[in-house]
Design a protein around this motif. Structure first.
Motif, PDB file in Angstrom:
ATOM      1  N   MET A 181     -67.183  75.786 -40.109  1.00  0.00           N
ATOM      2  CA  MET A 181     -68.069  75.023 -40.990  1.00  0.00           C
ATOM      3  C   MET A 181     -69.350  75.792 -41.274  1.00  0.00           C
ATOM      4  O   MET A 181     -69.818  75.859 -42.427  1.00  0.00           O
ATOM      5  N   LEU A 182     -69.925  76.420 -40.228  1.00  0.00           N
ATOM      6  CA  LEU A 182     -71.159  77.191 -40.416  1.00  0.00           C
ATOM      7  C   LEU A 182     -70.909  78.418 -41.296  1.00  0.00           C
ATOM      8  O   LEU A 182     -71.730  78.760 -42.150  1.00  0.00           O
ATOM      9  N   ARG A 183     -69.757  79.092 -41.095  1.00  0.00           N
ATOM     10  CA  ARG A 183     -69.438  80.256 -41.938  1.00  0.00           C
ATOM     11  C   ARG A 183     -69.279  79.833 -43.392  1.00  0.00           C
ATOM     12  O   ARG A 183     -69.692  80.544 -44.321  1.00  0.00           O
ATOM     13  N   ALA A 184     -68.679  78.681 -43.612  1.00  0.00           N
ATOM     14  CA  ALA A 184     -68.510  78.197 -44.980  1.00  0.00           C
ATOM     15  C   ALA A 184     -69.858  77.880 -45.618  1.00  0.00           C
ATOM     16  O   ALA A 184     -70.069  78.134 -46.813  1.00  0.00           O
ATOM     17  N   LEU A 185     -70.790  77.327 -44.821  1.00  0.00           N
ATOM     18  CA  LEU A 185     -72.111  77.000 -45.362  1.00  0.00           C
ATOM     19  C   LEU A 185     -72.942  78.252 -45.621  1.00  0.00           C
ATOM     20  O   LEU A 185     -73.787  78.272 -46.528  1.00  0.00           O
ATOM     21  N   ASP A 186     -72.716  79.317 -44.815  1.00  0.00           N
ATOM     22  CA  ASP A 186     -73.483  80.551 -44.994  1.00  0.00           C
ATOM     23  C   ASP A 186     -72.917  81.422 -46.118  1.00  0.00           C
ATOM     24  O   ASP A 186     -73.638  82.257 -46.699  1.00  0.00           O
ATOM     25  N   ALA A 187     -71.662  81.262 -46.441  1.00  0.00           N
ATOM     26  CA  ALA A 187     -71.032  82.088 -47.473  1.00  0.00           C
ATOM     27  C   ALA A 187     -71.476  81.635 -48.861  1.00  0.00           C
ATOM     28  O   ALA A 187     -71.883  80.482 -49.051  1.00  0.00           O
ATOM     29  N   PRO A 188     -71.415  82.545 -49.856  1.00  0.00           N
ATOM     30  CA  PRO A 188     -71.749  82.140 -51.235  1.00  0.00           C
ATOM     31  C   PRO A 188     -70.825  81.007 -51.692  1.00  0.00           C
ATOM     32  O   PRO A 188     -69.651  80.963 -51.329  1.00  0.00           O
TER      33      PRO A 188
ATOM     34  N   GLU B 106     -61.097  69.758 -25.804  1.00  0.00           N
ATOM     35  CA  GLU B 106     -61.660  69.253 -27.054  1.00  0.00           C
ATOM     36  C   GLU B 106     -62.955  69.989 -27.422  1.00  0.00           C
ATOM     37  O   GLU B 106     -63.268  70.174 -28.603  1.00  0.00           O
ATOM     38  N   ARG B 107     -63.693  70.443 -26.402  1.00  0.00           N
ATOM     39  CA  ARG B 107     -64.946  71.165 -26.653  1.00  0.00           C
ATOM     40  C   ARG B 107     -64.668  72.461 -27.415  1.00  0.00           C
ATOM     41  O   ARG B 107     -65.381  72.810 -28.369  1.00  0.00           O
ATOM     42  N   ALA B 108     -63.608  73.169 -27.019  1.00  0.00           N
ATOM     43  CA  ALA B 108     -63.244  74.411 -27.705  1.00  0.00           C
ATOM     44  C   ALA B 108     -62.809  74.131 -29.138  1.00  0.00           C
ATOM     45  O   ALA B 108     -63.157  74.885 -30.068  1.00  0.00           O
ATOM     46  N   ALA B 109     -62.045  73.062 -29.348  1.00  0.00           N
ATOM     47  CA  ALA B 109     -61.606  72.717 -30.706  1.00  0.00           C
ATOM     48  C   ALA B 109     -62.802  72.374 -31.581  1.00  0.00           C
ATOM     49  O   ALA B 109     -62.861  72.771 -32.764  1.00  0.00           O
ATOM     50  N   LEU B 110     -63.776  71.649 -31.031  1.00  0.00           N
ATOM     51  CA  LEU B 110     -64.968  71.297 -31.793  1.00  0.00           C
ATOM     52  C   LEU B 110     -65.787  72.544 -32.115  1.00  0.00           C
ATOM     53  O   LEU B 110     -66.273  72.711 -33.246  1.00  0.00           O
ATOM     54  N   ARG B 111     -65.909  73.461 -31.142  1.00  0.00           N
ATOM     55  CA  ARG B 111     -66.683  74.686 -31.374  1.00  0.00           C
ATOM     56  C   ARG B 111     -66.040  75.529 -32.480  1.00  0.00           C
ATOM     57  O   ARG B 111     -66.737  76.081 -33.351  1.00  0.00           O
ATOM     58  N   GLU B 112     -64.708  75.624 -32.471  1.00  0.00           N
ATOM     59  CA  GLU B 112     -64.017  76.409 -33.498  1.00  0.00           C
ATOM     60  C   GLU B 112     -64.212  75.793 -34.880  1.00  0.00           C
ATOM     61  O   GLU B 112     -64.480  76.495 -35.861  1.00  0.00           O
ATOM     62  N   ALA B 113     -64.111  74.436 -34.960  1.00  0.00           N
ATOM     63  CA  ALA B 113     -64.293  73.768 -36.251  1.00  0.00           C
ATOM     64  C   ALA B 113     -65.728  73.924 -36.750  1.00  0.00           C
ATOM     65  O   ALA B 113     -65.952  74.161 -37.952  1.00  0.00           O
ATOM     66  N   LEU B 114     -66.695  73.813 -35.861  1.00  0.00           N
ATOM     67  CA  LEU B 114     -68.098  73.988 -36.267  1.00  0.00           C
ATOM     68  C   LEU B 114     -68.372  75.419 -36.685  1.00  0.00           C
ATOM     69  O   LEU B 114     -69.159  75.663 -37.608  1.00  0.00           O
ATOM     70  N   GLY B 115     -67.733  76.394 -36.027  1.00  0.00           N
ATOM     71  CA  GLY B 115     -67.916  77.798 -36.423  1.00  0.00           C
ATOM     72  C   GLY B 115     -67.444  78.032 -37.846  1.00  0.00           C
ATOM     73  O   GLY B 115     -68.144  78.678 -38.647  1.00  0.00           O
TER      74      GLY B 115
END
Length: 342
Positions: A316-323, A305-314
């Motif tokens: 999410m962060l890329r979406a927040l950093d993108a225009p 579950e830790r890996a699944a959470l890390r992938e989802a957060l990654g």
């Protein structure tokens, strides 16, 4: 009906509402002398009610079970049938009827003679509830009845309790509220050894010992009672379980989390371990969002579950950093489409 008969019935009703009454208080409530109370108690005894009396300044009267059923206008079979029905009803999730059922059960079993009580135990044990009745946890109606009496009478108890890990302990408590939640029963108590509120699952109470020591209720609102019961009802093993060790003292965690700090323990003076979990990694992640803003922490979030959470957060962060994506209307303007009017 004569005044003597009316007074005796009023006395009987009082004796059925509390396990113990001081003689002076009974006299005051009935508006008579203590000598008259003694005479009325003798009349009840002549009718078949076993009323125990204790001498001294702290003495008084209590209604005990006798060798025969007192005249309740019920036959033995009717009394047994009623008790069995109340026992079955007491283990169900009844809308608005739980307190009434337990009170009636406590009153009836208080005066049942041993022979009839044994019949009730034997017959009630043979009754099978149907799946539609929704009972998933086996609860002892006898324990429910004892807890109901002690809660009503504000009597301190000793509980032999077995926790979720099978550890047994003796808990000295002052019971405050008895309530169903989901498919379980809980009793909210003031724990004398921990000097705080504690909620116990009734199906894990092995035995109830009455102390005959009365207590004054601690102040707590109905909303706080509901929240404590809700927290206890939600505290079940989860598919995903983890801990968060926060850079926050235990007292501050308890102050900010309130009842949801249940299970938190001090790692050291400045760090607190708090358990959380969920049915999947998404629910468990939601628990982490309760950690106060700005507080650093580490976690035992398990794999995979830790890996699944890390992938989802990654992502999410890329979406927040993108225009940010273009507004649909701006895209239409750029392509020369006419504006839509409403």
């Amino acid at each position: 009906m004569s005044d003597t008969t009316s007074r005796a019935l009023a006395l009987l009703n009082l004796l059925q509402t509390h396990r113990h009454w001081p003689g002076g208080e009974l006299a005051a409530r009935l508006g008579v002398t203590e000598r008259t109370v003694r005479r009325d108690v003798d009349r009840l005894r002549e009718l078949g009610y076993r009323v125990e009396s204790t001498p001294g300044s702290a003495g008084g009267y209590r209604l005990e079970a006798g060798s025969a059923l007192p005249p309740l206008l019920l036959t033995d079979d009717e009394a047994v049938t009623m008790a069995i029905g109340l026992r079955v009803a007491a283990t169900q999730q009844l809308s608005g009827g739980a307190d009434l059922t337990l009170t009636a059960l406590a009153k009836l079993e208080q005066v049942l003679p041993p022979a009839l009580r044994q019949r009730v135990h034997a017959l009630a044990a043979s009754i099978q509830t149907t799946p539609g009745m929704g009972v998933a946890i086996t609860v002892s109606p006898a324990v429910l009845g004892e807890l109901a009496l002690a809660t009503r009478d504000t009597e301190r108890l000793r509980l032999r309790y077995v926790d979720a890990e099978g550890r047994e302990s003796i808990r000295r408590v002052e019971p405050h509220a008895l309530a169903p939640a989901g498919r379980k029963w809980f009793v909210l108590c003031w724990d004398l050894d921990r000097d705080d509120w504690r909620t116990f699952r009734v199906d894990r109470i092995e035995s109830v010992e009455h102390t005959r020591v009365l207590f004054s209720r601690h102040e707590i609102s109905a909303e706080e009672v509901d929240e404590l019961i809700a927290v206890a009802a939600s505290w079940t093993p989860q598919k995903v379980e983890a801990d968060a060790v926060m850079e926050l003292p235990l007292a501050e965690v308890q102050a900010q989390f309130g009842p949801w700090a249940q299970g938190a323990t001090a790692e050291d003076v400045g760090h607190t371990r708090w358990p959380f979990g969920g049915a999947d990694w998404r629910e468990a992640m939601y628990g982490m969002l309760w950690i106060p803003e700005g507080v650093e922490y580490t976690t035992t979030f398990p794999e995979p579950e830790r890996a699944a959470l890390r992938e989802a957060l990654g992502r999410m962060l890329r979406a927040l950093d993108a225009p940010a994506p273009r507004d649909p209307q701006s895209s239409a303007d750029a392509l020369g489409y006419p504006r839509q009017h409403t």
